[in-house]
Write a protein that holds these residues in place. Structure first.
Motif, mmCIF file in Angstrom:
data_model
loop_
_atom_site.group_PDB
_atom_site.id
_atom_site.type_symbol
_atom_site.label_atom_id
_atom_site.label_comp_id
_atom_site.label_asym_id
_atom_site.label_seq_id
_atom_site.Cartn_x
_atom_site.Cartn_y
_atom_site.Cartn_z
ATOM 1 N N UNK A 64 0.673 -1.931 0.109
ATOM 2 C CA UNK A 64 0.109 0.223 0.251
ATOM 3 C C UNK A 64 1.067 1.004 -0.203
ATOM 4 N N UNK A 65 0.420 2.327 -1.402
ATOM 5 C CA UNK A 65 0.732 3.937 -0.463
ATOM 6 C C UNK A 65 0.260 4.638 0.180
ATOM 7 N N UNK A 66 0.903 5.370 1.114
ATOM 8 C CA UNK A 66 -0.077 6.374 2.050
ATOM 9 C C UNK A 66 1.043 7.091 2.402
ATOM 10 N N UNK A 67 -0.190 8.776 2.500
ATOM 11 C CA UNK A 67 0.383 9.931 3.073
ATOM 12 C C UNK A 67 1.594 9.895 3.482
ATOM 13 N N UNK A 68 1.527 9.780 4.657
ATOM 14 C CA UNK A 68 2.774 9.642 5.407
ATOM 15 C C UNK A 68 3.509 8.741 5.824
ATOM 16 N N UNK A 69 4.757 8.605 6.866
ATOM 17 C CA UNK A 69 5.317 8.414 6.746
ATOM 18 C C UNK A 69 5.377 7.254 8.527
ATOM 19 N N UNK A 70 4.575 5.615 8.359
ATOM 20 C CA UNK A 70 4.503 5.390 9.591
ATOM 21 C C UNK A 70 5.583 4.169 10.752
ATOM 22 N N UNK A 71 5.272 4.027 11.367
ATOM 23 C CA UNK A 71 6.174 3.383 12.047
ATOM 24 C C UNK A 71 4.923 1.987 11.647
ATOM 25 N N UNK A 72 6.436 0.799 10.875
ATOM 26 C CA UNK A 72 5.737 -0.630 10.876
ATOM 27 C C UNK A 72 4.606 -0.957 11.846
ATOM 28 N N UNK A 73 5.297 -1.049 13.172
ATOM 29 C CA UNK A 73 4.275 -1.966 14.043
ATOM 30 C C UNK A 73 2.856 -1.420 13.638
ATOM 31 N N UNK A 74 2.707 0.000 13.996
ATOM 32 C CA UNK A 74 1.745 0.997 14.714
ATOM 33 C C UNK A 74 1.182 0.942 13.875
ATOM 34 N N UNK A 75 1.461 0.533 12.384
ATOM 35 C CA UNK A 75 0.209 0.654 11.427
ATOM 36 C C UNK A 75 -0.159 -1.186 11.252
ATOM 37 N N UNK A 76 0.804 -1.964 11.540
ATOM 38 C CA UNK A 76 -0.063 -3.451 11.616
ATOM 39 C C UNK A 76 -1.242 -3.106 12.644
ATOM 40 N N UNK A 77 -0.462 -2.761 13.672
ATOM 41 C CA UNK A 77 -1.899 -3.103 15.000
ATOM 42 C C UNK A 77 -2.731 -2.001 14.698
ATOM 43 N N UNK A 78 -2.604 -1.170 14.269
ATOM 44 C CA UNK A 78 -4.207 0.085 13.736
ATOM 45 C C UNK A 78 -4.857 -0.656 12.217
ATOM 46 N N UNK A 79 -3.782 -1.354 11.597
ATOM 47 C CA UNK A 79 -4.622 -1.997 10.783
ATOM 48 C C UNK A 79 -5.536 -3.210 11.259
ATOM 49 N N UNK A 80 -4.985 -3.643 11.743
ATOM 50 C CA UNK A 80 -5.715 -4.680 12.686
ATOM 51 C C UNK A 80 -7.095 -4.508 13.802
ATOM 52 N N UNK A 81 -6.649 -3.402 14.240
ATOM 53 C CA UNK A 81 -8.130 -2.590 14.551
ATOM 54 C C UNK A 81 -9.258 -2.757 14.258
ATOM 55 N N UNK A 82 -8.562 -1.891 13.137
ATOM 56 C CA UNK A 82 -9.506 -1.361 11.792
ATOM 57 C C UNK A 82 -11.043 -2.196 11.584
ATOM 58 N N UNK A 83 -9.855 -3.777 11.468
ATOM 59 C CA UNK A 83 -10.107 -5.072 10.492
ATOM 60 C C UNK A 83 -10.958 -6.065 11.316
ATOM 61 N N UNK A 84 -11.203 -5.755 12.542
ATOM 62 C CA UNK A 84 -11.934 -6.228 13.832
ATOM 63 C C UNK A 84 -13.861 -6.577 13.051
ATOM 64 N N UNK A 85 -14.409 -7.064 13.384
ATOM 65 C CA UNK A 85 -14.421 -8.397 13.906
ATOM 66 C C UNK A 85 -13.092 -9.761 12.144
ATOM 67 N N UNK A 86 -13.723 -9.370 11.153
ATOM 68 C CA UNK A 86 -13.160 -9.917 9.982
ATOM 69 C C UNK A 86 -12.003 -10.470 10.385
ATOM 70 N N UNK A 87 -11.703 -12.480 10.133
ATOM 71 C CA UNK A 87 -11.143 -13.120 10.020
ATOM 72 C C UNK A 87 -9.996 -12.472 9.653
ATOM 73 N N UNK A 88 -9.268 -11.507 9.383
ATOM 74 C CA UNK A 88 -7.934 -11.266 8.594
ATOM 75 C C UNK A 88 -7.678 -10.281 9.530
ATOM 76 N N UNK A 89 -5.700 -10.891 9.380
ATOM 77 C CA UNK A 89 -4.985 -10.178 10.546
ATOM 78 C C UNK A 89 -3.364 -9.471 9.621
#
Length: 258
Positions: A64-89
């Motif tokens: 994915x391409x994003x507008x700002x620089x993200x810490x990779x760990x924080x990006x994965x954690x934020x995505x997983x939060x918004x992916x709930x409750x779907x079975x994807x991580x």
């Protein structure tokens, strides 16, 4: 725009496949919606391969391409939060070069297919295996699989709607493992190639199951391959036993595999 590689795991049952669909839930659509909660969209992500409805992934790769620089760990954690409750991580995230591409930079794909051999209905593995009520002869299936290794015209073993420009592919490995799993005896098929045709893995496994059941002699696999005719293929097995197990890159953004 900074680019990030995502390693993605998902249970395929509730999805209409990887690819975004206007009126059905897809893995791509779910991740793009999660990205939209982090930065204004629209977002379009690309993946190493498009899995069909019901197919699972242990390690799909997307970028994915994003507008700002993200810490990779924080990006994965934020995505997983918004992916709930779907079975994807998102199980891993890494910054990559602007010209790195999840699909076009890939040098190989690995698939796993799980086949459970028992009569009682699967409960813990329901939706995660293809279940057959009879034992299969793994040695006979290995003898049939020998004919499939290498570079061949796989017309017999691809979907009639496959969009690949050529049916010629090189199958690097097709290993067949017998396993006494806690839920019952399994046959696990491990396949590796640079790329696969649409429905190729399910067509190969369905054909080899006929060999293991004694309905086909191993040499009939060669005859089916040489026929270059979809009608010569064995039954196409169901999707729930299939997993995209991994994607290879010359410089893996997630580091070496365990």
């Amino acid at each position: 725009m900074p680019r990030y590689a995502l390693k993605v795991e998902y249970h395929g049952a509730p999805f209409a496949g990887w690819q975004r669909q206007a009126d059905q839930t897809s893995v791509q659509g779910a991740i793009e919606a999660a990205l939209g909660n982090l930065e204004p969209g629209p977002h379009t992500i690309a993946a190493a391969g498009r899995t069909d409805a019901g197919v699972h992934a242990l390690a799909q790769v997307a970028h994915c391409d994003l507008a700002r620089i993200w810490d990779p760990f924080r990006l994965s954690e934020a995505l997983n939060y918004h992916l709930k409750p779907l079975p994807v991580a998102v199980t891993a995230c890494a910054p990559v070069a602007d010209d790195w591409h999840a699909r076009f930079s890939a040098t190989g794909r690995r698939y796993l297919f799980r086949l459970l051999m028992r009569r009682a209905p699967a409960t813990l593995d329901a939706g995660l295996v293809w279940q057959v009520p009879h034992r299969l002869d793994a040695a006979a299936m290995r003898a049939g699989a020998v004919h499939l290794i290498g570079r061949h015209d796989f017309t017999t073993f691809r979907s009639s709607i496959c969009q690949a420009a050529s049916p010629v592919k090189t199958l690097d490995a097709l290993d067949i493992e017998e396993l006494d799993a806690p839920t019952g005896p399994e046959i696990r098929f491990h396949l590796r190639a640079r790329s696969f045709l649409h429905n190729q893995v399910r067509s190969l496994v369905g054909t080899l199951e006929r060999v293991g059941a004694g309905a086909w002699p191993p040499d009939q696999v060669r005859a089916a391959l040489d026929a270059r005719d979809r009608a010569a293929c064995g039954p196409v097995c169901p999707p729930q036993g299939l997993y995209l197990a991994g994607v290879g890159y010359d410089n893996d953004p997630f580091g070496p595999r365990d």
